[in-house]
Design an enzyme around this catalytic site. Structure first.
Site, PDB file in Angstrom:
ATOM      1  N   SER A  31       0.803  -1.226   0.000  1.00  0.00           N
ATOM      2  CA  SER A  31       0.000   0.000   0.000  1.00  0.00           C
ATOM      3  C   SER A  31       0.837   1.278   0.000  1.00  0.00           C
ATOM      4  O   SER A  31       0.316   2.351  -0.291  1.00  0.00           O
ATOM      5  CB  SER A  31      -0.946   0.016   1.203  1.00  0.00           C
ATOM      6  OG  SER A  31      -0.229   0.151   2.408  1.00  0.00           O
ATOM      7  N   LYS A  78       0.665   4.583   6.749  1.00  0.00           N
ATOM      8  CA  LYS A  78       0.121   5.441   5.694  1.00  0.00           C
ATOM      9  C   LYS A  78       0.769   6.819   5.813  1.00  0.00           C
ATOM     10  O   LYS A  78       1.534   7.094   6.736  1.00  0.00           O
ATOM     11  CB  LYS A  78      -1.407   5.602   5.827  1.00  0.00           C
ATOM     12  CG  LYS A  78      -2.203   4.310   5.893  1.00  0.00           C
ATOM     13  CD  LYS A  78      -2.190   3.527   4.598  1.00  0.00           C
ATOM     14  CE  LYS A  78      -3.019   2.245   4.731  1.00  0.00           C
ATOM     15  NZ  LYS A  78      -2.844   1.350   3.562  1.00  0.00           N
TER      16      LYS A  78
END
Length: 253
Positions: free
Chosen positions: A60, A138
């Site tokens: 990701s 993230k």
């Protein structure tokens, strides 16, 4: 007359030396348990208050952070001191505990065997085993009080109506995808981030289950700052990937 030779040492000194017991050397094997305990305490303090190494489990955050099934994933050093004295800023790459609504795809990494599981939990305290929690990585895009959204007509993600400058997306994989869809995923927003929370997104926008996919929860996809474990600073393994993790502010001109 016989000449007396001078005595270099006072009377009785040799006898005193001879009679003095030798200092007993402590056995290495007797000291080893003490050294192990000290090392474990130092490791606990380091992992709890200063920094910890995390494994990147997915793709990701490609290509900033490398993770994929069947390959050597990056290990990153996450330092914890920065957010003891300030809040996360736009552009920071952070490791955080996923809110409850983010746990649907998480599976425990602990053994089903009670004894092994207990040993794993003890090892986790001292940083020898990963914690059994849904820790994610993230990039912070917007912070408390800011409004974030993405519309194809705007050309990408905006914060407070301003199009972001995101150099970490300047790679062949993202460039080609952005031509077809500037949002690199679904359009969303506007979402006003609550105070004390942040809006996070993965650098691999086309394959990242980030804030965009949790807008239906009570936090509207945002992450509480209290859930953040620390700021990702360095890639420490594998050796060929050593380096500083870049954190440019996408809201800067």
């Amino acid at each position: 007359m016989e000449k007396n030779e001078p005595d270099d040492e006072p009377v009785g000194r040799k006898d005193a030396k001879a009679g003095k017991p030798k200092k007993k050397q402590r056995s290495f094997w007797r000291e080893l348990p003490i050294l192990i305990v000290v090392a474990m305490v130092l490791s606990f303090l380091l992992q709890t208050f200063i920094a910890r190494v995390y494994l990147i489990p997915s793709e990701s955050m490609e290509p900033t952070l490398h993770g994929c099934a069947g390959c050597t994933n990056d290990r990153i050093l996450v330092e914890k001191l920065s957010y003891d004295f300030g809040d996360p800023q736009p552009g920071d790459v952070v490791v955080f505990l996923g809110p409850p609504s983010w746990d649907s795809d998480y599976h425990s990494i602990r053994s089903d065997n009670a004894i092994v599981r207990g040993l794993q939990n003890i090892g986790s305290v001292f940083g020898l085993v990963p914690p059994d929690e849904n820790d994610l990585v993230k990039r912070v895009i917007a912070v408390g009080g800011q409004t974030v959204q993405c519309r194809k007509a705007d050309g990408g993600v905006t914060v407070n109506g301003k199009l972001l400058n995101e150099p970490y997306l300047n790679n062949p994989m993202m460039t080609a995808a952005k031509q077809a869809n500037p949002c690199l995923g679904p359009e969303f927003g506007p979402i006003t981030v609550p105070k004390g929370n942040v809006w996070v997104m993965g650098d691999n926008r086309i394959n990242s289950a980030d804030s965009r996919y949790h807008m239906g929860d009570s936090l509207q996809g945002t992450v509480p700052i209290d859930n953040i474990r620390g700021k990702a600073k360095f890639i420490v393994l594998p050796p060929g990937r050593w380096g500083v993790i870049s954190s440019p502010n996408p809201q800067a001109s």
